[in-house]
Motif scaffolding. Sequence first.
Motif, PDB file in Angstrom:
ATOM      1  N   ASP A 139     -17.159 -17.298  43.870  1.00  0.00           N
ATOM      2  CA  ASP A 139     -16.802 -16.772  45.191  1.00  0.00           C
ATOM      3  C   ASP A 139     -17.622 -17.434  46.292  1.00  0.00           C
ATOM      4  O   ASP A 139     -17.270 -17.333  47.469  1.00  0.00           O
ATOM      5  CB  ASP A 139     -17.030 -15.263  45.227  1.00  0.00           C
ATOM      6  N   LEU A 140     -18.712 -18.127  45.927  1.00  0.00           N
ATOM      7  CA  LEU A 140     -19.563 -18.802  46.912  1.00  0.00           C
ATOM      8  C   LEU A 140     -19.185 -20.273  47.097  1.00  0.00           C
ATOM      9  O   LEU A 140     -19.802 -20.974  47.895  1.00  0.00           O
ATOM     10  CB  LEU A 140     -21.029 -18.716  46.487  1.00  0.00           C
ATOM     11  N   THR A 141     -18.190 -20.740  46.358  1.00  0.00           N
ATOM     12  CA  THR A 141     -17.809 -22.145  46.438  1.00  0.00           C
ATOM     13  C   THR A 141     -17.343 -22.512  47.848  1.00  0.00           C
ATOM     14  O   THR A 141     -16.445 -21.868  48.407  1.00  0.00           O
ATOM     15  CB  THR A 141     -16.678 -22.474  45.443  1.00  0.00           C
ATOM     16  N   SER A 142     -17.951 -23.552  48.390  1.00  0.00           N
ATOM     17  CA  SER A 142     -17.555 -24.025  49.719  1.00  0.00           C
ATOM     18  C   SER A 142     -16.527 -25.140  49.574  1.00  0.00           C
ATOM     19  O   SER A 142     -16.351 -25.709  48.499  1.00  0.00           O
ATOM     20  CB  SER A 142     -18.780 -24.543  50.477  1.00  0.00           C
ATOM     21  N   GLU A 143     -15.875 -25.440  50.662  1.00  0.00           N
ATOM     22  CA  GLU A 143     -14.895 -26.530  50.633  1.00  0.00           C
ATOM     23  C   GLU A 143     -15.567 -27.850  50.288  1.00  0.00           C
ATOM     24  O   GLU A 143     -15.009 -28.689  49.580  1.00  0.00           O
ATOM     25  CB  GLU A 143     -14.211 -26.626  51.999  1.00  0.00           C
ATOM     26  N   LYS A 144     -16.803 -28.008  50.749  1.00  0.00           N
ATOM     27  CA  LYS A 144     -17.552 -29.236  50.497  1.00  0.00           C
ATOM     28  C   LYS A 144     -17.911 -29.386  49.019  1.00  0.00           C
ATOM     29  O   LYS A 144     -17.815 -30.478  48.447  1.00  0.00           O
ATOM     30  CB  LYS A 144     -18.831 -29.242  51.340  1.00  0.00           C
ATOM     31  N   SER A 145     -18.304 -28.284  48.378  1.00  0.00           N
ATOM     32  CA  SER A 145     -18.750 -28.371  46.992  1.00  0.00           C
ATOM     33  C   SER A 145     -17.597 -28.315  45.993  1.00  0.00           C
ATOM     34  O   SER A 145     -17.752 -28.707  44.840  1.00  0.00           O
ATOM     35  CB  SER A 145     -19.734 -27.231  46.687  1.00  0.00           C
TER      36      SER A 145
END
Length: 294
Positions: free
Chosen positions: A115-121
Amino acid sequence: MARGRIIKALSGFYYVENENGIFQCRGRGNFRLRKISPLVGDWVDFEAENRTDGYIMEMEDRKNELVRPPIANVDQAILVFSVEKPSFNPVLLDRFLVHIEANKIEPIICLSKIDLTSEKSEKSLNQYKKIYQNLNYEVLETSIYMEETLKKLEPFLNGTISVLAGQSGVGKSSLLNALNPKLDIETDEISKSLGRGKHTTRHVELIPLEAGGYVADTPGFSSLDFQGIDQYDLAHYFPEMLERLNDCKFRMCTHVNEPSCAVKDSVANGEIATHRYEHYLEFLDEIKSQKRRY
């Protein structure tokens, strides 16, 4: 004499479970002289007059064992790595995989906190996922806030002895609490200054699951050494290298400077991931350094 399995070891006591319940035991007096150290997961023969005054008399042969975490007779290892807080750590994952492969334990990679995944990662994470899936590793994505992801993990846990391992702060205890809220295992927040969690789990314990099987919550740690792994065996614990060993010109090839090396050729043409080979070289150098020190 009764037979049971050690489900917890704490302060010199071993808690042995069988069909009659759980018995608190000590090791037999001559175990120390015989250099025998019971581990959680061991099957043992024991004698006990009551639930709190027992002695382990003999231990059965183990099918496998781990040093850190100290546990025996494991069916599979759930390697928990968070995508953020702390950030995904591929070199530590490969360290774990080497040790799990060396002990002939089935690994399952569990990416937590998705749920913490960013678009960058997300792009980088998907690339890593594809690499490990192509090596036939099971890769699961979980979040304690997304019930559907937990249901994908449950079938792998049922009916097995699983060790839950990974870097401190990745959410192992939180994951167990989400799978079984009755456990109420202590958790802690991530240190903002260090980017890692505190060691909330202080001993190894086999925790029963409602649907059957056990999972071990283990103390968090951030490094593993390679004691007991020979430099010439290291490549055997990288599946993509193992399948190419017979194609190398030299039988004792270390895949560093030797000519006609099938592993190096596969790295060059993209068949073996660069980061995996770089980690192999890092681990190999560490093993050689350990050998020189002794």
